[in-house]
Design a protein around this motif. Structure first.
Motif, PDB file in Angstrom:
ATOM      1  N   GLU B 167      34.626  48.276  25.171  1.00  0.00           N
ATOM      2  CA  GLU B 167      33.404  48.272  24.364  1.00  0.00           C
ATOM      3  C   GLU B 167      33.574  49.130  23.112  1.00  0.00           C
ATOM      4  OE1 GLU B 167      29.959  49.742  26.360  1.00  0.00           O
ATOM      5  OE2 GLU B 167      28.899  49.802  24.460  1.00  0.00           O
ATOM      6  N   ALA B 169      36.323  49.768  21.632  1.00  0.00           N
ATOM      7  CA  ALA B 169      37.263  49.104  20.729  1.00  0.00           C
ATOM      8  C   ALA B 169      36.563  48.033  19.922  1.00  0.00           C
ATOM      9  CB  ALA B 169      38.413  48.501  21.521  1.00  0.00           C
ATOM     10  N   ILE B 170      35.695  47.236  20.576  1.00  0.00           N
ATOM     11  CA  ILE B 170      35.058  46.142  19.826  1.00  0.00           C
ATOM     12  C   ILE B 170      34.080  46.702  18.805  1.00  0.00           C
ATOM     13  CG2 ILE B 170      33.052  45.571  21.269  1.00  0.00           C
ATOM     14  CD1 ILE B 170      35.272  42.829  20.369  1.00  0.00           C
ATOM     15  N   SER B 173      36.315  48.216  15.995  1.00  0.00           N
ATOM     16  CA  SER B 173      37.093  47.272  15.204  1.00  0.00           C
ATOM     17  C   SER B 173      36.186  46.430  14.329  1.00  0.00           C
ATOM     18  CB  SER B 173      37.959  46.414  16.104  1.00  0.00           C
ATOM     19  OG  SER B 173      37.198  45.809  17.089  1.00  0.00           O
TER      20      SER B 173
END
Lengths: 131, 532
Positions: B167, B169-170, B173
């Protein structure tokens, strides 16, 4: 001539509208897949805009920045320099596309992983982290 | 004819090629020790190279390295002055120590290929950071930032079966990718207005000197392009350095990343801060076109206000955290706020020198001590298996070296007099008073007091009572030696500030806002290759 410049303005305006729509999609759609689609639309619009920056008005038409006569004669080179579009934005866009590929691959992988763990790609339900 | 020295351009290509070889090597070599030694040696080599570059720069002035023999306005050039040389030296040093200490963190993994992937990511981040520091090209900066940020996203998602890590990371990013696409847009806008991507060329043109430049004059309404592009650039890099209100990704990312990578997050933020300093002071400095229409002042005042808010928000949020790494993430936000406050104070030319000195010194302090705390946490969290700060209480007692370095790191972040953290906060305070902004001066003190609540919790790791029957952390030299080295560096910087280090800092700050040397090298090189 007037029609041409009018159409050119329309193209640029539509690109900005496109960017706005893509950003709207990124920020309001809850589905991660739709967010990724909007993101690719956004980055491709920026890339196209970069190509348009390198565009050049030449009579009768601009030519691609590729020398086809080898070795080039001086007459050919004069024609080339006066009509070829700017190659640099195209080089920049190539690099940006390759980077975009890597980034979208990463996003797809992470979305797949989120789907495996949470069983959904709805960002409203992906919220284990708080504060 | 100046022959460029290969050493000046060697670091990023060398690192990225070794980074990409690493997964291939893991097909042949099945030894975990090999990859640790391999990455550590690469880190040491890069530190030595960046030291050589820094010595060259401090001795002979600004260095220019054209890539592939293409002369500057046409090809990519690395332009290294005192500012980037110093920050790159620090970055290389911290990356090396983080690589060395990661061997303890990676002990839990059995397969050598896991290590190979980890070091691929870490070396890619290293490449991106060094490349974005050394480069003198607007577009190359975008590519190198992407290399660094893709590395960071992958590192945050390293524990890919943990729900929180994916989570974080998304979240990270998505915002960062949008930001970097916008920076690409900004680079294209710079190109469309100024017909060049070279920073030194941009700096010359922004001051109206177009005589003798290969890239020619301006195109179209370049002022409008410039203001729009500069605003986008500043927004993008404040997001990459986690300035309020774009700070939300940092605590998640920094707490879910593997701890050796958390230790390099401060470096990644400093890289973004460096880019802001480079754009706002070297390229579009106070004597450039941007300064005329108050656009530059507005941007700097916005940075000042956001910095002040960030330092307070970070301090308050720190107090309520239970996770040690998350606490340090909010401490990062608070300190980034301090750095931006100092940058923002430079809007009046009379305090520019002092304010930039303060921001650079604070950046160095913050990077060193925050990385130091993360590196120390590697050893402590591996003993407990968690990061809850109540479970960590007293664990530093049985490890004298580690306890010492955590204490020094925390005291440096608070700003206790003999350490250099005090001097940087004092300089910000002084600069605020000189710029007749007493409110900012008060905010520095209030924010420091607020962060104190959070830092006391960290001090409990060392001075608290250990819970009875709890596990004792093992002695791990691979962590405690890097941590001690950084702690000694903190003390050394604090002690040497009165006997010469201040002069070096002032030279660095002067190289940030005076563009003469930066552009002179570029101009001379261009003139040699394109005689008019």
């Amino acid at each position: 001539m007037e029609v041409e410049s009018f159409l050119f303005n329309i193209v640029i305006l539509s690109m900005f509208v496109n960017m706005a729509i893509a950003l709207y999609g990124i920020f309001t759609r809850p589905s991660l897949i739709k967010k990724i689609i909007s993101l690719t639309i956004f980055s491709d619009t920026v890339n196209t805009l970069a190509i348009v920056v390198g565009f050049r008005h030449a009579i009768p038409n601009p030519i691609p920045p590729v020398v086809v006569e080898i070795p080039p004669s001086s007459q050919y080179l004069r024609l080339f320099v006066s009509r070829a579009v700017d190659p640099l934005p195209q080089a920049l866009v190539l690099t940006a596309i390759v980077i975009g590929l890597a980034v979208v691959l990463f996003l797809m992988f992470t979305t797949l992983q989120i789907y495996r763990i949470y069983g959904t790609t709805d960002v409203r339900k992906v919220s284990k982290l708080r504060g | 004819m100046v022959v460029p020295d290969i050493v000046h351009g060697l670091v990023p290509p060398m690192l990225i090629s070794f980074s990409f070889i690493t997964p291939l090597l893991s097909l042949i070599i099945k030894s975990k020790r090999f990859f640790m030694v391999y990455a550590s040696l690469l880190g040491l080599l890069t530190s030595v190279l960046s030291l050589v570059i820094a010595i060259d720069v401090f001795r002979e002035g600004v260095v220019l390295y054209p890539f592939g023999g293409w002369p500057p306005p046409i090809g990519i050039a690395y332009i290294i002055d005192k500012l980037n040389a110093a920050i790159a030296l620090l970055a290389a040093f911290i990356f090396t120590l983080s690589i060395i200490s990661s061997s303890v963190y990676l002990r839990r993994y059995q397969k050598a290929s896991t290590l190979a992937y980890f070091y691929t990511i870490l070396l890619a981040i290293f490449t991106g950071a060094m490349g974005s520091l050394y480069t003198g090209d607007t577009f190359n900066l975008f590519v190198m930032m992407e290399v660094m940020c893709i590395g960071l996203y992958t590192a945050v998602a390293f524990h890919r079966s943990r729900a929180e890590a994916v989570e974080a990371a998304i979240k990270y990013s998505f915002v960062s990718i949008i930001a970097l696409v916008l920076y690409f847009f900004a680079a294209v806008l710079f190109y469309s207005g100024f017909q060049t991507l070279n920073m030194a060329d941009l700096a010359l043109k922004a001051r109206g000197n177009t005589s003798g430049l290969v890239s020619g004059g301006f195109f179209g309404n370049y002022i409008a392009d410039l203001v729009f592009a500069l605003a986008l650039t500043v927004w993008v890099f404040t997001l990459e350095s986690a300035l309020v209100p774009n700070h939300f990704w940092l605590p998640d990312a920094i707490s879910e990343a593997p701890t050796p990578v958390s230790a390099v997050f401060p470096v990644a933020e400093s890289v973004a801060v460096y880019v802001i300093i480079r754009y706002m002071f070297t390229v579009f400095g106070p004597d450039s076109v941007v300064a005329e229409g108050r656009a530059r002042d507005t941007i700097l005042v916005i940075l000042l206000v956001l910095g002040a808010i960030a330092s307070i928000v970070g301090g308050i949020m720190m107090a309520i955290q239970r996770d040690a790494k998350r606490l340090l993430g909010y401490s990062s936000i608070s300190h980034i706020g301090f750095i931006y406050m100092a940058i923002g104070l430079a809007f009046s030319n009379s305090v520019m020198h002092r304010a930039l000195t303060a921001s650079i010194l604070h950046m160095i302090n913050y990077t060193i001590s925050s990385s130091l705390l993360f590196i120390s946490l590697i050893s402590i969290e591996s003993a407990v298996g968690g990061r809850n700060i109540d479970d960590l209480t007293g664990l530093g007692r049985s490890l004298p070296l580690l306890g010492f370095s955590i204490t020094i790191g925390v005291l440096n972040l608070i700003g206790i007099p003999p350490l250099s953290g005090f001097y940087s906060k004092f300089l910000i305070y002084q600069a605020a008073l000189e710029a007749s902004q007493p409110i900012v001066a008060v905010i520095t003190i209030v924010a420091t007091a607020l962060t104190l609540m959070g830092y006391i919790k960290l001090l409990y790791i060392v001075f608290g009572k250990p819970s009875i029957g709890g596990e004792k952390p093992e002695k791990q030299l691979a962590v405690s030696i890097p941590a001690t080295v950084l702690a000694l560096l903190c003390i050394l910087l604090g002690l040497s500030i009165t006997i010469g280090f201040m002069n070096i800092l002032e030279e660095i700050a002067a190289s940030a806002y005076s563009h003469e040397q930066y552009t002179e090298v570029f101009y001379n090189y261009m003139e040699q290759l394109f005689p008019r």
